[in-house]
Design an enzyme around this catalytic site. Sequence first.
Site, PDB file in Angstrom:
ATOM      1  N   CYS A   1     -77.928   2.136-106.101  1.00 21.78           N
ATOM      2  CA  CYS A   1     -77.433   2.816-104.903  1.00 21.78           C
ATOM      3  C   CYS A   1     -78.631   3.267-104.089  1.00 21.78           C
ATOM      4  O   CYS A   1     -79.506   3.968-104.594  1.00 21.78           O
ATOM      5  CB  CYS A   1     -76.572   4.006-105.290  1.00 21.78           C
ATOM      6  SG  CYS A   1     -76.223   5.095-103.920  1.00 21.78           S
TER       7      CYS A   1
ATOM      8  N   CYS B   1     -50.679  25.328 -68.296  1.00 21.55           N
ATOM      9  CA  CYS B   1     -50.645  24.002 -67.691  1.00 21.55           C
ATOM     10  C   CYS B   1     -50.821  22.974 -68.811  1.00 21.55           C
ATOM     11  O   CYS B   1     -51.721  23.113 -69.624  1.00 21.55           O
ATOM     12  CB  CYS B   1     -51.772  23.872 -66.671  1.00 21.55           C
ATOM     13  SG  CYS B   1     -52.166  22.179 -66.217  1.00 21.55           S
TER      14      CYS B   1
ATOM     15  N   CYS C   1     -45.467  45.427 -53.915  1.00 23.68           N
ATOM     16  CA  CYS C   1     -45.155  45.003 -52.548  1.00 23.68           C
ATOM     17  C   CYS C   1     -46.314  45.315 -51.610  1.00 23.68           C
ATOM     18  O   CYS C   1     -46.922  46.382 -51.675  1.00 23.68           O
ATOM     19  CB  CYS C   1     -43.906  45.711 -52.082  1.00 23.68           C
ATOM     20  SG  CYS C   1     -43.393  45.221 -50.451  1.00 23.68           S
TER      21      CYS C   1
ATOM     22  N   CYS D   1     -69.394  -3.627 -93.432  1.00 27.31           N
ATOM     23  CA  CYS D   1     -70.795  -3.972 -93.186  1.00 27.31           C
ATOM     24  C   CYS D   1     -71.518  -4.363 -94.471  1.00 27.31           C
ATOM     25  O   CYS D   1     -72.651  -4.821 -94.430  1.00 27.31           O
ATOM     26  CB  CYS D   1     -71.495  -2.776 -92.560  1.00 27.31           C
ATOM     27  SG  CYS D   1     -71.254  -1.266 -93.525  1.00 27.31           S
TER      28      CYS D   1
ATOM     29  N   CYS E   1     -45.051  31.442 -79.565  1.00 27.51           N
ATOM     30  CA  CYS E   1     -45.925  32.558 -79.181  1.00 27.51           C
ATOM     31  C   CYS E   1     -45.755  32.926 -77.717  1.00 27.51           C
ATOM     32  O   CYS E   1     -46.441  33.811 -77.231  1.00 27.51           O
ATOM     33  CB  CYS E   1     -47.388  32.223 -79.493  1.00 27.51           C
ATOM     34  SG  CYS E   1     -48.095  30.974 -78.399  1.00 27.51           S
TER      35      CYS E   1
END
Lengths: 497, 201
Positions: free
Chosen positions: A142, A261, A314, A159, A256
């Site tokens: 290895c 958006c 207002c 590979c 929640c």
Amino acid sequence: MSEADADMASQGSDPDDEGLSDSSYQDYSDEDINDYYNYGPDDMEQDDRGQIFDPEAFEYFLFNKEEACQFLDERVAELTQTIQFSPQVSHTIGKVLLQAHQWVLTEVMERFREDSVQLMVDCRILPPPSRAKQVEPPPKQCPVCLQAQEEKDLLSLACNHKFCTDCWQRYFQVQVEDGVATGVECMWSDCRLITTEDFALSILKNSPVTLRRYQQFAFNDYIKGHYQLRWCPGPDCDVIYMAPQPLGRKVQCKKCKTCCCFRCLKDYHVPADCPTIESWLRKCADDSETANYISAHTKDCPKCNICIEKNGGCNHMQCFQCRYDFCWMCLGDWKTHGSEYYECSRYKENPNIANESAQAQAREALKKYLFYFERWENHQKSLKLEEQTFQRIQHRIKEKVMNNMGTWIDWQYLLDAANLLHKCRYTLEYTYPYAYYQEGGPRKKLFEYQQAQLEAEIENLSWKIERAEQTDRGDLENQMDITEKRRLTLLRDFSES
Amino acid sequence: MANIAVARIKREFREVVKSEEAAKCNIRVELIDDNFTELRGEIAGPPETPYEGGKFLLEIKIPETYPFNPPKVKFMTKIWHPNISSVTGAICLDILKDQWAAAMTLRTVLLSLQALLSAAEPDDPQDAVVAKQYKENRHLWEKTARHWAQEYAEAPKSKKDDEFYDKVSQLAEMGFDRHKALTALSAHEWNMERATQDLIS
């Protein structure tokens, strides 16, 4: 809002609340709007089914993790069934292909038909043809731990870079520790091939803790990579939104209650689009110092100069001392704020600015920004103050019901009015960033006209709600209808389709 | 220290020592402690660069998780380079971060660093002041980098660089720390007035 309240509200008018109390997750449908606004829709555009076009209608669903998993698996199955993979190409490779294309199925299929090998190379499943037959590491060792290994204990991706199972396992542990899952690459230098889920599963089968974290991170990657899916941005919320058409429209989490958006996950912001609101918020953060001075909460009455604190939402003010009616924004006489003359939402640019000095131009630019910022911030504050009005109304309704003055249902229209006011003022708030970035011309004139109209009606509505005791119910409901129509007209003409 | 890391470092150490590059005195590595957690590297300044003839020392720390995580490397020798901090010696190089692969070795790291000295990446800077100078006044950057190499990396001196030495010496005579004076001058295009201002403030 409690469940009971939601049910009550849905008997009234607000289509938003209808969506909330609906037992399915789907947002309000066209029919709801249609029912409510069915009287006199002469000025409304209608689609071919005879229904009114609603600029805010948006189809979306709320998923939990299992449902999202199933949704993803179905997409993969759809892909593998349609393009008839060769036997060695599996479900797990389908996931890699989709993830590399934001899960746009048609794109993967098209590319597969064009050149399946190139697709596999681009998605890092197969090595580039030039590299396919490169030198292998010395046999039976290895290259990472340098220990002698039996051939059968060495594993590789396509590979052919072979490493022992122990090294693969340690490597996955380190990668998962760093939050990497779908992007774990081959250990060979310069080799960019990525591991599939099946490969990870076979490596991590004896380390359940790492495997579980790997699967969590991988799932998170898929949600973030999918063009139709979004995590709910609410704190610690695990709800997933799914919208067939990923547009910048309003979504609300049932769990929640976060409202945002769909596209950018920031606060909902029509008629401004996502890039506009992003530049606006960045600008506001950068220029906060300059804007600090305007955050004072008091102004003097333009007539008798007594100091007035604004304690309601207002903008139509009446001086407590001299009873003068004036506008909080421009301090002008309120009488001139009839719908045709309402102009304090419109910024008047100096027409000669191009010829002025750089300093004057900078001053003008700041003035312009402050003009819009002041109005944007003012409506934000009004929204907060009107929340208190909402609470007061709830309290008063309770009192009235206790004193046998009508039933709960008799007074619901007041809450509906307050809800509607909130919705309209919210949209109005976001018209200011839109206007700031909008270029001049006839469209801007039209926008400013509609904005002024909406502004005037909202202030009328707010005035009437704050004085609900003296206002006739019919009058109030009429005002609600006008205001919402103005809002929808503006959105229909100016929000992105 | 994990067995695998020790085994790897032993082997990689031998690989560097026996390498062709070591024979040509281009790279070197030595052990600092017996448990292989820290090493000292050295690379020669590549030819035809302002660093030519200099010797640059590197601090190399081996993490517990080596080779699955990269070694931590920084310059101990002060250097004027867009991708290396002139203050701390920290390095901005992809293979020391996310492009590390477990199959890479100390030798590949040292050679990559040497390559970095030959080819800076000013668009991915570690030191913004140096990177700006590299892009806007390449000639002055070269002279400054050469001066730093002569001052700190034992690069051979040549006559034509006397101007910079005089300026540093002038400031040193005024009582400023020599290195601080050099840094201030380098950051202000060798303008005495602005460098002095910077040192006072």
